[in-house]
Design an enzyme around this catalytic site. Structure first.
Site, PDB file in Angstrom:
ATOM      1  CD1 TRP A  87     -38.273  10.653  20.513  1.00 31.77           C
ATOM      2  CD2 TRP A  87     -37.745  12.544  21.583  1.00 31.77           C
ATOM      3  NE1 TRP A  87     -37.125  10.424  21.236  1.00 31.77           N
ATOM      4  CE2 TRP A  87     -36.780  11.574  21.913  1.00 31.77           C
ATOM      5  CE3 TRP A  87     -37.630  13.813  22.149  1.00 31.77           C
ATOM      6  CZ2 TRP A  87     -35.707  11.826  22.757  1.00 31.77           C
ATOM      7  CZ3 TRP A  87     -36.558  14.078  22.997  1.00 31.77           C
ATOM      8  CH2 TRP A  87     -35.609  13.092  23.291  1.00 31.77           C
ATOM      9  CG  ASN A  88     -34.714  15.837  18.650  1.00 31.95           C
ATOM     10  OD1 ASN A  88     -35.297  15.545  17.602  1.00 31.95           O
ATOM     11  ND2 ASN A  88     -33.418  15.998  18.704  1.00 31.95           N
ATOM     12  CE  LYS A 121     -41.631   5.696  12.693  1.00 31.13           C
ATOM     13  NZ  LYS A 121     -42.170   6.257  13.938  1.00 31.13           N
ATOM     14  N   PRO A 122     -44.044   9.895  11.785  1.00 29.42           N
ATOM     15  CG  PRO A 122     -45.881  10.965  12.765  1.00 29.42           C
ATOM     16  CD  PRO A 122     -45.493  10.034  11.646  1.00 29.42           C
ATOM     17  CB  ALA A 123     -41.117  10.282  17.105  1.00 33.11           C
ATOM     18  N   GLY A 141     -32.627  10.487  13.289  1.00 33.13           N
ATOM     19  CA  GLY A 141     -32.807   9.719  14.524  1.00 33.13           C
ATOM     20  C   GLY A 141     -31.478   9.173  14.993  1.00 33.13           C
ATOM     21  CB  SER A 142     -30.678   6.572  17.445  1.00 29.59           C
ATOM     22  OG  SER A 142     -31.381   5.480  16.901  1.00 29.59           O
ATOM     23  CD  GLU A 165     -29.702  15.440  11.650  1.00 31.40           C
ATOM     24  OE1 GLU A 165     -28.945  14.956  12.536  1.00 31.40           O
ATOM     25  OE2 GLU A 165     -30.688  16.131  11.893  1.00 31.40           O
ATOM     26  CG  LEU A 166     -27.669   8.737  11.233  1.00 33.29           C
ATOM     27  CD1 LEU A 166     -26.802   7.537  10.880  1.00 33.29           C
ATOM     28  CD2 LEU A 166     -29.127   8.325  11.321  1.00 33.29           C
ATOM     29  CB  CYS A 179     -28.854  15.524  16.676  1.00 34.39           C
ATOM     30  SG  CYS A 179     -29.641  16.620  15.518  1.00 34.39           S
ATOM     31  CD  GLU A 235     -26.598  12.571  20.357  1.00 34.68           C
ATOM     32  OE1 GLU A 235     -27.013  11.475  19.909  1.00 34.68           O
ATOM     33  OE2 GLU A 235     -26.860  13.632  19.803  1.00 34.68           O
TER      34      GLU A 235
HETATM   35  P1  ADP Z   1     -34.508   8.035  19.597  1.00 33.42           P
HETATM   36  O1  ADP Z   1     -33.571   7.254  20.432  1.00 33.42           O
HETATM   37  O2  ADP Z   1     -34.167   9.452  19.452  1.00 33.42           O
HETATM   38  O3  ADP Z   1     -35.955   7.773  19.865  1.00 33.42           O
HETATM   39  P2  ADP Z   1     -34.806   6.479  17.219  1.00 33.42           P
HETATM   40  O4  ADP Z   1     -33.805   6.292  16.149  1.00 33.42           O
HETATM   41  O5  ADP Z   1     -35.255   5.275  17.963  1.00 33.42           O
HETATM   42  O6  ADP Z   1     -34.174   7.562  18.156  1.00 33.42           O
HETATM   43  O7  ADP Z   1     -36.101   7.217  16.688  1.00 33.42           O
HETATM   44  C1  ADP Z   1     -36.139   8.066  15.578  1.00 33.42           C
HETATM   45  C2  ADP Z   1     -37.289   7.654  14.698  1.00 33.42           C
HETATM   46  O8  ADP Z   1     -37.034   6.335  14.236  1.00 33.42           O
HETATM   47  C3  ADP Z   1     -38.647   7.598  15.398  1.00 33.42           C
HETATM   48  O9  ADP Z   1     -39.653   8.008  14.497  1.00 33.42           O
HETATM   49  C4  ADP Z   1     -38.787   6.131  15.704  1.00 33.42           C
HETATM   50  O10 ADP Z   1     -40.129   5.720  15.818  1.00 33.42           O
HETATM   51  C5  ADP Z   1     -38.160   5.533  14.477  1.00 33.42           C
HETATM   52  N1  ADP Z   1     -37.754   4.125  14.618  1.00 33.42           N
HETATM   53  C6  ADP Z   1     -37.332   3.480  15.716  1.00 33.42           C
HETATM   54  N2  ADP Z   1     -37.055   2.195  15.440  1.00 33.42           N
HETATM   55  C7  ADP Z   1     -37.323   2.002  14.117  1.00 33.42           C
HETATM   56  C8  ADP Z   1     -37.245   0.902  13.221  1.00 33.42           C
HETATM   57  N3  ADP Z   1     -36.851  -0.304  13.621  1.00 33.42           N
HETATM   58  N4  ADP Z   1     -37.597   1.110  11.932  1.00 33.42           N
HETATM   59  C9  ADP Z   1     -38.002   2.314  11.513  1.00 33.42           C
HETATM   60  N5  ADP Z   1     -38.099   3.393  12.311  1.00 33.42           N
HETATM   61  C10 ADP Z   1     -37.758   3.246  13.594  1.00 33.42           C
END
Ligand code: ADP
Length: 496
Positions: free
Chosen positions: A168-169, A192-194, A245-246, A267-268, A301, A398
């Site tokens: 989402w950032n 799949k967006p956030a 993402g994370s 890209e974490l 990030c 972070e």
């Molecule tokens: P943040 O802490 O920045 O929200 P996430 O890694 O949770 O980081 O989110 C990044 C993306 O990963 C988002 O699109 C989120 O919906 C998706 N996401 C979160 N959990 C899962 C999962 N179990 N499987 C696939 N995608 C996921």
């Protein structure tokens, strides 16, 4: 949550046209809206107000999207590179033409100041232009033969159906830098967006469709992340997954993709150090610190997470950073005066507060900020903490918020050791005017990207990515398209 059909908001008040505001999923060229089924509410982080709804697509919907991408891959892969380049150029032009409404939509759902949202839209557009150009340059090789009756060649081919999962950032830019190279290479995509920021992605989908992208080539689904994720990771039809993402979710995705041995780009998270050496131009370092630390309210990030400052310049740097931090204007992103917007949600606020509290308990001192702004909600004051130590939580995790923690060091060896004392390795920054030190430190620092006397380092022309637990794969630059292509060797025998 279950909802009944609600009237289509047009976001008139915010000057976002209906054509760009899609409360629907894009599957095989069709927009599938929220009927009587389940939906996700998307709200404005600055006010908590509802912006709109997107479908909570079930597993069947995700499979339909994958199948559409799989079916359209047969024809899309055969299009000429020049045709794909033209299409990407049209998308680039259209994104720039709609820069203002796209920026407003981005700020509405994400919260960042409008000036940053405009810059993000231009940045997103730049990937379409760059990869339109790169589409034509996916050259192969002719290998000097070892036998007179043989010729040996290498060609590059699209990997196939690609899944993208984005955060989402930077809801527009993180998506564009996956979509553009994938389409340029000849891959088809399911995105799949956030859940917090789906509208920016859906608006890009509408633009791509308008520009002439054939049905099924790019599909966008919204819903429960773990459900969509397990479908995308588990499907043998999906040959590549690109995730931003994370680190925690990245590791889960990697495990889930192991069954089908998908190509992966991850890209974490980062934990970027920002080292200020004794010879640094302190004013330039403070300007860089402000730009990198507070962009998107500290939610990027590549944001600095740890300031490491030489003992002799520590007080001057800290004083100037506090002064500049206090001067920043906090407010709603849609207000043109705003320099720092709200955090994305209450969980983000709770994390920032936890880090500040822990730092104080371990001997850190809040030099400015350290709490919510008087308007409350998700508005956290730009914060500087002095006396930071490696055992504090903010040194290891972070923070993802507007907190600048300052550590003190005495020698270069100590600074490099502190900078590398993390399992992450995305961006790192340092300020120095000593040329041999610049080379020594640049080579020793464990990061995929290093800013030297510069804190704004991202661009479509560079390879963006990390080392260690910040992941692998590179986005953008001259090698970015290779992450979406296979190398195939052809051996032609029987040449008389
Ligand atoms: P943040 O802490 O920045 O929200 P996430 O890694 O949770 O980081 O989110 C990044 C993306 O990963 C988002 O699109 C989120 O919906 C998706 N996401 C979160 N959990 C899962 C999962 N179990 N499987 C696939 N995608 C996921």
């Amino acid at each position: 949550m279950a909802v009944s059909l609600r009237p289509d908001h047009e976001l008139h008040d915010f000057q976002v046209p209906k054509a760009l505001f899609r409360q629907a999923n894009l599957i095989n060229g069709n927009w599938i809206g929220v009927d009587a089924g389940r939906a996700i509410e998307v709200s404005n982080p600055a006010t908590g107000g509802l912006i709109g709804l997107v479908p909570e697509t079930d597993r069947e919907g995700v499979r339909a999207a994958i199948e559409a991408a799989h079916a359209s891959f047969r024809s899309w892969r055969k299009t000429l590179a020049g045709e794909r380049a033209q299409l990407l150029k049209r998308i680039h032009a259209s994104v720039m033409q709609h820069q203002e409404p796209l920026a407003r939509l981005l700020t509405l759902e994400q919260g960042k100041p409008l000036s940053e949202a405009r810059a993000e839209i231009a940045y997103a557009a730049s990937y379409f232009e760059w990869f339109a150009e790169e589409a034509r340059r996916t050259y192969g090789e002719l290998i000097p033969t070892q036998r007179a009756d043989r010729r040996m060649l290498v060609i590059k081919e699209p990997v196939g159906v690609t899944a993208t999962i984005t955060p989402w950032n930077f809801p527009s830019a993180m998506l564009a830098r996956k979509i553009a190279p994938a389409l340029a290479a000849g891959c088809t995509v399911v995105s799949k967006p956030a859940e917090a920021t789906p509208f920016s992605a859906l608006a890009l989908g509408a633009i791509a469709q308008e520009a002439g992208l054939p049905p099924g080539v790019w599909n966008i689904v919204t819903g429960v992340p773990a459900e969509i994720g397990s479908e995308l990771c588990g499907s043998p039809l999906v040959r590549k997954l690109s995730f931003t993402g994370s680190t925690q979710t990245g590791k889960l995705i990697m495990r889930q993709c192991s069954e089908t041995l998908k190509r992966l780009s991850l890209e974490l998270g980062g934990n970027a150090p920002f080292v200020v050496f004794e010879s640094a131009d302190i004013d330039a370092a403070v300007r860089g610190a402000i730009a990198s630390k507070y962009r998107n309210a500290g939610q990027t990030c590549v944001c600095v997470n740890r300031f490491l400052v030489h003992d002799r310049v520590h007080d001057e740097f800290a004083e100037k950073l506090v002064h500049a931090s206090k001067a920043l204007r906090l407010g709603e992103g849609l207000d043109d005066q705003t320099e720092v917007g709200p955090l994305i949600n209450d969980d983000a606020v709770a994390k920032v507060m936890r880090h500040v509290r822990d730092a104080c308990e371990r001997g850190g001192e809040v030099a400015c900020g350290g709490e919510l702004d008087s308007r409350g909600g998700t508005f956290f004051l730009p914060t500087v903490i002095v006396g930071a130590k490696p055992e504090m939580v903010l040194a290891q995790e972070e923070t993802f918020g507007p907190v600048a923690a300052i550590f003190r060091f005495k020698t270069e060896t100590e600074a490099v050791a502190l900078a590398n004392d993390t399992r992450s390795g995305l961006a790192a920054y340092f300020y120095s005017r000593d040329l041999s030190q610049i080379w020594r430190v640049a080579e020793q620092i464990e990061a995929g990207m290093v800013g030297i006397n510069e804190a704004m380092i991202s661009s479509e022309v560079i390879p963006f990515g990390g080392v260690k637990e910040s992941g692998f794969g590179r986005e953008g630059g001259s090698r970015g398209i290779d992450d979406y292509m296979h190398t195939k060797y052809l051996c032609l025998g029987g040449i008389g």
